[in-house]
Write a protein that holds these residues in place. Structure first.
Motif, PDB file in Angstrom:
ATOM      1  N   GLU A 173      61.752  59.977  15.272  1.00 56.95           N
ATOM      2  CA  GLU A 173      62.667  59.397  16.260  1.00 56.95           C
ATOM      3  C   GLU A 173      64.139  59.811  16.087  1.00 56.95           C
ATOM      4  O   GLU A 173      64.834  60.179  16.885  1.00 56.95           O
ATOM      5  N   VAL A 174      64.457  59.801  14.381  1.00 58.30           N
ATOM      6  CA  VAL A 174      65.710  60.099  14.309  1.00 58.30           C
ATOM      7  C   VAL A 174      66.054  61.596  14.398  1.00 58.30           C
ATOM      8  O   VAL A 174      67.066  61.963  15.038  1.00 58.30           O
ATOM      9  N   ARG A 175      65.144  62.352  14.086  1.00 55.36           N
ATOM     10  CA  ARG A 175      65.315  63.678  14.330  1.00 55.36           C
ATOM     11  C   ARG A 175      65.400  64.218  15.871  1.00 55.36           C
ATOM     12  O   ARG A 175      66.312  64.842  16.220  1.00 55.36           O
ATOM     13  N   ARG A 176      64.674  63.361  16.698  1.00 59.48           N
ATOM     14  CA  ARG A 176      64.502  63.558  18.089  1.00 59.48           C
ATOM     15  C   ARG A 176      66.087  63.149  18.751  1.00 59.48           C
ATOM     16  O   ARG A 176      66.310  63.809  19.559  1.00 59.48           O
ATOM     17  N   LYS A 177      66.684  62.007  18.307  1.00 57.65           N
ATOM     18  CA  LYS A 177      68.062  61.503  18.652  1.00 57.65           C
ATOM     19  C   LYS A 177      68.974  62.286  18.332  1.00 57.65           C
ATOM     20  O   LYS A 177      69.781  62.498  18.912  1.00 57.65           O
ATOM     21  N   GLU A 178      68.765  63.209  17.209  1.00 54.55           N
ATOM     22  CA  GLU A 178      69.868  64.014  16.794  1.00 54.55           C
ATOM     23  C   GLU A 178      69.613  65.405  17.135  1.00 54.55           C
ATOM     24  O   GLU A 178      70.479  66.340  16.669  1.00 54.55           O
ATOM     25  N   PHE A 179      68.447  65.868  17.777  1.00 55.22           N
ATOM     26  CA  PHE A 179      68.185  67.069  18.205  1.00 55.22           C
ATOM     27  C   PHE A 179      69.546  67.984  18.938  1.00 55.22           C
ATOM     28  O   PHE A 179      69.651  68.998  18.659  1.00 55.22           O
ATOM     29  N   TRP A 180      70.062  67.170  19.839  1.00 59.18           N
ATOM     30  CA  TRP A 180      71.257  67.515  20.511  1.00 59.18           C
ATOM     31  C   TRP A 180      72.167  68.477  19.637  1.00 59.18           C
ATOM     32  O   TRP A 180      73.126  69.249  19.866  1.00 59.18           O
ATOM     33  N   ARG A 181      72.508  67.904  18.257  1.00 60.51           N
ATOM     34  CA  ARG A 181      73.422  68.402  17.484  1.00 60.51           C
ATOM     35  C   ARG A 181      73.058  69.982  17.124  1.00 60.51           C
ATOM     36  O   ARG A 181      74.073  70.795  16.907  1.00 60.51           O
ATOM     37  N   SER A 182      71.872  70.280  17.023  1.00 63.98           N
ATOM     38  CA  SER A 182      71.399  71.447  16.795  1.00 63.98           C
ATOM     39  C   SER A 182      71.514  72.719  17.438  1.00 63.98           C
ATOM     40  O   SER A 182      71.801  73.756  17.160  1.00 63.98           O
ATOM     41  N   PHE A 183      71.735  72.251  18.720  1.00 69.08           N
ATOM     42  CA  PHE A 183      72.279  73.530  19.727  1.00 69.08           C
ATOM     43  C   PHE A 183      73.635  73.075  20.563  1.00 69.08           C
ATOM     44  O   PHE A 183      74.377  74.077  20.723  1.00 69.08           O
ATOM     45  N   PHE A 184      73.901  72.069  20.543  1.00 64.73           N
ATOM     46  CA  PHE A 184      75.255  71.782  21.298  1.00 64.73           C
ATOM     47  C   PHE A 184      76.482  72.093  20.424  1.00 64.73           C
ATOM     48  O   PHE A 184      77.293  72.729  21.068  1.00 64.73           O
ATOM     49  N   ILE A 185      76.508  71.592  19.266  1.00 64.81           N
ATOM     50  CA  ILE A 185      77.854  72.045  18.411  1.00 64.81           C
ATOM     51  C   ILE A 185      77.906  73.681  18.262  1.00 64.81           C
ATOM     52  O   ILE A 185      78.847  74.250  18.612  1.00 64.81           O
ATOM     53  N   PRO A 186      76.833  74.300  17.852  1.00 64.71           N
ATOM     54  CA  PRO A 186      77.052  75.899  18.049  1.00 64.71           C
ATOM     55  C   PRO A 186      77.479  76.420  19.533  1.00 64.71           C
ATOM     56  O   PRO A 186      78.420  77.287  19.444  1.00 64.71           O
ATOM     57  N   ILE A 187      77.179  75.995  20.328  1.00 62.67           N
ATOM     58  CA  ILE A 187      77.635  76.408  21.645  1.00 62.67           C
ATOM     59  C   ILE A 187      79.035  76.064  21.912  1.00 62.67           C
ATOM     60  O   ILE A 187      79.864  76.777  22.495  1.00 62.67           O
ATOM     61  N   VAL A 188      79.406  74.656  21.711  1.00 63.25           N
ATOM     62  CA  VAL A 188      80.870  74.330  21.889  1.00 63.25           C
ATOM     63  C   VAL A 188      81.553  75.415  20.913  1.00 63.25           C
ATOM     64  O   VAL A 188      82.742  76.044  21.168  1.00 63.25           O
ATOM     65  N   VAL A 189      81.294  75.623  19.627  1.00 58.57           N
ATOM     66  CA  VAL A 189      81.864  76.492  18.689  1.00 58.57           C
ATOM     67  C   VAL A 189      81.946  77.986  19.284  1.00 58.57           C
ATOM     68  O   VAL A 189      83.294  78.514  19.170  1.00 58.57           O
TER      69      VAL A 189
END
Length: 179
Positions: free
Chosen positions: A141-157
């Motif tokens: 559940e924690v991994r699913r909840k934080e999944f967005w960080r794995s693709f959103f942050i690199p896109i923003v950068v």
């Protein structure tokens, strides 16, 4: 007139708070392991119900045994209802509702010295496996909840870097073109 606008503004802010609170509560109900303190509560409840001679407990009995209330539920009964994968809740309107561990109730009853039928205590292996399952569900559940960080942050950068590169190219082109 300004008073009415202020009232409408305050009302919409309260509505937004209510919607946010309701949405958060529904998300917790849908994925209860994502809540803070939930894993500790579930592990505590599993241990008490697995190792206690009593097969089932009321909310008052659990509070007396654990010396606390659950972190993010109103009662231990409510917490158990949110985790039907481990617990069974029997609601009795004449008596107090009680919680039991499904794994323990699934065992064959044994006769004690007084001739009463009892459910035996869970072995440490079974209780540990139940706790491992709870930890695994929490981790997923924690991994699913934080999944967005794995693709959103690199896109923003990447967008920021691309914007900086384009801005640099435009400034360089304007500087070379000169007046």
């Amino acid at each position: 007139m300004s008073r009415m606008v202020q009232f409408v503004s305050q009302g919409s802010r309260d509505t937004l708070r209510w919607v946010t609170r309701t949405t958060r509560r529904k998300a917790q109900m849908k994925n209860p392991y994502g809540s803070d303190g939930r894993l500790q509560d579930v592990l505590s409840l599993i241990q008490v119900l697995a190792y206690s001679p009593k097969t089932r407990r009321t909310d008052q009995g659990l509070q007396a045994e654990l010396k606390r209330s659950p972190a993010n539920s109103n009662s231990w009964i409510e917490l158990a209802k949110q985790h039907p994968e481990f617990f069974r809740v029997r609601e009795d309107h004449e008596k107090s509702s009680h919680v039991s561990l499904i794994a323990r109730n699934a065992q064959q009853s044994v006769v004690d010295d007084d001739g009463d039928l009892l459910k035996p205590l869970l072995t440490t292996d079974v209780a540990n496996k139940l706790m491992e399952l709870a930890v695994g569900m929490h981790d997923r559940e924690v991994r699913r909840k934080e999944f967005w960080r794995s693709f959103f942050i690199p896109i923003v950068v990447a967008v920021i870097a691309a914007t900086a590169a384009v801005t640099s190219a435009v400034i360089t082109a304007l500087y070379r073109a000169g007046p």
